[in-house]
Design a protein around this motif. Structure first.
Motif, PDB file in Angstrom:
ATOM      1  N   LEU A  65       0.852  -1.179   0.000  1.00  0.00           N
ATOM      2  CA  LEU A  65       0.000   0.000   0.000  1.00  0.00           C
ATOM      3  C   LEU A  65       0.894   1.236   0.000  1.00  0.00           C
ATOM      4  CD1 LEU A  65      -3.096   0.775   0.314  1.00  0.00           C
ATOM      5  CD2 LEU A  65      -2.561   1.169   2.733  1.00  0.00           C
ATOM      6  N   TYR A  66       0.609   2.188  -0.909  1.00  0.00           N
ATOM      7  CA  TYR A  66       1.434   3.386  -1.040  1.00  0.00           C
ATOM      8  C   TYR A  66       0.612   4.595  -0.604  1.00  0.00           C
ATOM      9  CZ  TYR A  66       4.242   0.028  -3.476  1.00  0.00           C
ATOM     10  OH  TYR A  66       4.979  -1.100  -3.770  1.00  0.00           O
ATOM     11  N   VAL A  67       1.159   5.369   0.330  1.00  0.00           N
ATOM     12  CA  VAL A  67       0.425   6.429   1.014  1.00  0.00           C
ATOM     13  C   VAL A  67       0.822   7.790   0.449  1.00  0.00           C
ATOM     14  CG1 VAL A  67      -0.067   7.504   3.243  1.00  0.00           C
ATOM     15  CG2 VAL A  67       0.380   5.026   3.112  1.00  0.00           C
ATOM     16  N   VAL A  68      -0.171   8.544  -0.022  1.00  0.00           N
ATOM     17  CA  VAL A  68       0.054   9.906  -0.516  1.00  0.00           C
ATOM     18  C   VAL A  68      -0.698  10.864   0.400  1.00  0.00           C
ATOM     19  CG1 VAL A  68      -0.141  11.495  -2.455  1.00  0.00           C
ATOM     20  CG2 VAL A  68       0.181   9.037  -2.880  1.00  0.00           C
ATOM     21  N   ASN A  69       0.021  11.652   1.177  1.00  0.00           N
ATOM     22  CA  ASN A  69      -0.613  12.627   2.059  1.00  0.00           C
ATOM     23  C   ASN A  69      -1.270  13.741   1.237  1.00  0.00           C
ATOM     24  OD1 ASN A  69      -0.011  12.154   5.129  1.00  0.00           O
ATOM     25  ND2 ASN A  69       1.852  11.533   4.058  1.00  0.00           N
ATOM     26  N   SER A  70      -2.202  14.443   1.866  1.00  0.00           N
ATOM     27  CA  SER A  70      -2.979  15.466   1.178  1.00  0.00           C
ATOM     28  C   SER A  70      -2.082  16.571   0.606  1.00  0.00           C
ATOM     29  CB  SER A  70      -4.000  16.077   2.146  1.00  0.00           C
ATOM     30  OG  SER A  70      -4.818  17.005   1.503  1.00  0.00           O
ATOM     31  N   GLU A  71      -2.363  16.969  -0.648  1.00  0.00           N
ATOM     32  CA  GLU A  71      -1.685  18.060  -1.352  1.00  0.00           C
ATOM     33  C   GLU A  71      -0.216  17.764  -1.660  1.00  0.00           C
ATOM     34  OE1 GLU A  71      -2.627  22.107  -0.209  1.00  0.00           O
ATOM     35  OE2 GLU A  71      -4.302  21.404   0.984  1.00  0.00           O
ATOM     36  N   VAL A  72       0.146  16.496  -1.665  1.00  0.00           N
ATOM     37  CA  VAL A  72       1.493  16.091  -2.069  1.00  0.00           C
ATOM     38  C   VAL A  72       1.451  15.713  -3.551  1.00  0.00           C
ATOM     39  CG1 VAL A  72       3.298  14.344  -1.788  1.00  0.00           C
ATOM     40  CG2 VAL A  72       2.170  15.321   0.226  1.00  0.00           C
ATOM     41  N   VAL A  73       2.410  16.200  -4.332  1.00  0.00           N
ATOM     42  CA  VAL A  73       2.460  15.884  -5.759  1.00  0.00           C
ATOM     43  C   VAL A  73       2.753  14.398  -5.948  1.00  0.00           C
ATOM     44  CG1 VAL A  73       3.768  16.239  -7.893  1.00  0.00           C
ATOM     45  CG2 VAL A  73       3.122  18.191  -6.498  1.00  0.00           C
ATOM     46  N   HIS A  74       1.991  13.751  -6.836  1.00  0.00           N
ATOM     47  CA  HIS A  74       2.225  12.335  -7.123  1.00  0.00           C
ATOM     48  C   HIS A  74       1.806  12.030  -8.551  1.00  0.00           C
ATOM     49  CE1 HIS A  74      -1.873  12.795  -5.614  1.00  0.00           C
ATOM     50  NE2 HIS A  74      -2.219  11.670  -6.239  1.00  0.00           N
ATOM     51  N   SER A  75       2.354  10.958  -9.088  1.00  0.00           N
ATOM     52  CA  SER A  75       2.036  10.534 -10.447  1.00  0.00           C
ATOM     53  C   SER A  75       2.315   9.047 -10.575  1.00  0.00           C
ATOM     54  CB  SER A  75       2.866  11.325 -11.469  1.00  0.00           C
ATOM     55  OG  SER A  75       4.257  11.105 -11.268  1.00  0.00           O
ATOM     56  N   TYR A  76       1.834   8.459 -11.678  1.00  0.00           N
ATOM     57  CA  TYR A  76       1.977   7.017 -11.885  1.00  0.00           C
ATOM     58  C   TYR A  76       2.406   6.722 -13.313  1.00  0.00           C
ATOM     59  CZ  TYR A  76      -0.916   6.589  -7.646  1.00  0.00           C
ATOM     60  OH  TYR A  76      -1.409   6.673  -6.373  1.00  0.00           O
ATOM     61  N   GLU A  77       3.190   5.669 -13.458  1.00  0.00           N
ATOM     62  CA  GLU A  77       3.501   5.095 -14.768  1.00  0.00           C
ATOM     63  C   GLU A  77       3.255   3.598 -14.631  1.00  0.00           C
ATOM     64  OE1 GLU A  77       7.533   6.148 -15.524  1.00  0.00           O
ATOM     65  OE2 GLU A  77       7.157   8.293 -15.304  1.00  0.00           O
ATOM     66  N   THR A  78       2.174   3.106 -15.234  1.00  0.00           N
ATOM     67  CA  THR A  78       1.767   1.730 -14.993  1.00  0.00           C
ATOM     68  C   THR A  78       1.415   1.014 -16.285  1.00  0.00           C
ATOM     69  OG1 THR A  78      -0.547   2.368 -14.691  1.00  0.00           O
ATOM     70  CG2 THR A  78       0.842   2.313 -12.723  1.00  0.00           C
ATOM     71  N   PHE A  79       1.384  -0.316 -16.193  1.00  0.00           N
ATOM     72  CA  PHE A  79       0.833  -1.160 -17.251  1.00  0.00           C
ATOM     73  C   PHE A  79      -0.092  -2.141 -16.561  1.00  0.00           C
ATOM     74  CE2 PHE A  79       0.297  -4.447 -20.313  1.00  0.00           C
ATOM     75  CZ  PHE A  79       0.379  -3.818 -21.539  1.00  0.00           C
ATOM     76  N   LEU A  80      -1.398  -2.024 -16.837  1.00  0.00           N
ATOM     77  CA  LEU A  80      -2.405  -2.787 -16.114  1.00  0.00           C
ATOM     78  C   LEU A  80      -3.013  -3.866 -17.008  1.00  0.00           C
ATOM     79  CD1 LEU A  80      -4.198   0.210 -14.346  1.00  0.00           C
ATOM     80  CD2 LEU A  80      -2.251  -1.133 -13.542  1.00  0.00           C
TER      81      LEU A  80
END
Length: 286
Positions: A65-80
């Motif tokens: 599980l990956y936790v992103v706190n509020s208003e923190v910049v985040h992005s994803y690069e995935t292959f689903l």
């Protein structure tokens, strides 16, 4: 690549927490953004890709599980696909204020949790309940109540296990306003020559301090970030348009087609032409 944006989320639904199943949609890139919600990315199956949280990058592993706190910049690069899947849990800030009964939300960490480890087994149970019900879309009242109970158990476990009482890292802090301004400027002007020194001066920083400050939150220098944006925007044009490779190079800020070719191949281990041929047909997820 479009600039990071403040995502305004709509939580007008029966359950206060929003659960999103992303399915098996092939290659998917979620651009850098922030919002007023805690985001929990659950690697439900396999190794679906990478998540960037603040300045750190995590290669997603099953049952983590990956936790992103509020208003923190985040992005994803995935292959689903059938063997690599993600469930996203969004806890709206307004609801959390009511549940936590505090004037300020706590900072939570660590950001990468192995749900199979002993400290997080109760957290894992609540996540599994929410993920399972999201995948099966149950209509039964008992399943709804189980999900509702799992939401409150989830917050309780986050407060108990993850609340940081000491010093927090930059990856747990909202992106400061000067850096939001810098990111926006880079995103708006990536197709043109960009002077990092001039940008630093406009923000009243020395070039050296600005680069160090930027890297602390974003994980890379402003110059490297600019290069990353140009490459990511180029991949989007390769996959979603018939624009020539030469024109894509010029539109995304590369000096010459040769410079674009060399940079692209070094980063993706294939030519722009090969990348387009391999992935352009897999864009139904857009």
């Amino acid at each position: 690549m479009p600039r990071p944006y403040h995502e305004r989320l709509n939580f007008t639904m029966t359950l206060p927490l929003r659960v999103i199943s992303h399915g098996t949609c092939g290659p998917k890139m979620v651009l850098p953004h922030w919002h007023q919600a805690i985001e929990l990315a659950y690697a439900y199956k396999g190794h679906p890709g990478t998540v960037h949280i603040g300045g750190s990058t995590y290669h997603m592993e099953e049952e983590h599980l990956y936790v992103v706190n509020s208003e923190v910049v985040h992005s994803y690069e995935t292959f689903l696909d059938e063997t690599n899947q993600i469930i996203t849990l969004l806890l709206p800030q307004a609801w959390l204020f009511q549940v936590v009964a505090a004037k300020q939300l706590p900072f939570w960490g660590p950001l990468d949790l192995d749900l199979r480890s002993a400290p997080y087994l109760d957290l894992a149970r609540s996540v599994h309940t929410l993920a399972t019900n999201a995948l099966t879309e149950p209509d039964d009242r008992a399943d709804y109540l189980a999900s509702l109970g799992a939401e409150y158990q989830l917050v309780g476990e986050l407060l108990k296990r993850l609340t940081v009482n000491g010093q927090v890292s930059s990856d747990q802090l909202p992106l400061p306003q000067p850096l939001r301004q810098a990111v926006t400027e880079i995103q708006d002007n990536y197709g043109q020559p960009v002077s990092i020194a001039d940008m630093a001066e406009r923000l009243n920083y020395s070039s050296v301090y600005f680069s160090r400050y930027f890297k602390e939150y974003m994980g890379i220098s402003p110059k490297a970030y600019l290069g990353q944006i140009r490459l990511e925007r180029a991949t989007q044009l390769l996959m979603t348009s018939k624009t020539s490779i030469q024109e894509i190079a010029l539109q995304t800020g590369f000096r010459t087609e040769k410079n674009f070719f060399v940079t692209f191949k070094r980063h993706y281990q294939m030519t722009p032409k090969t990348y387009r041929e391999k992935y352009a047909a897999e864009q139904s997820w857009t």
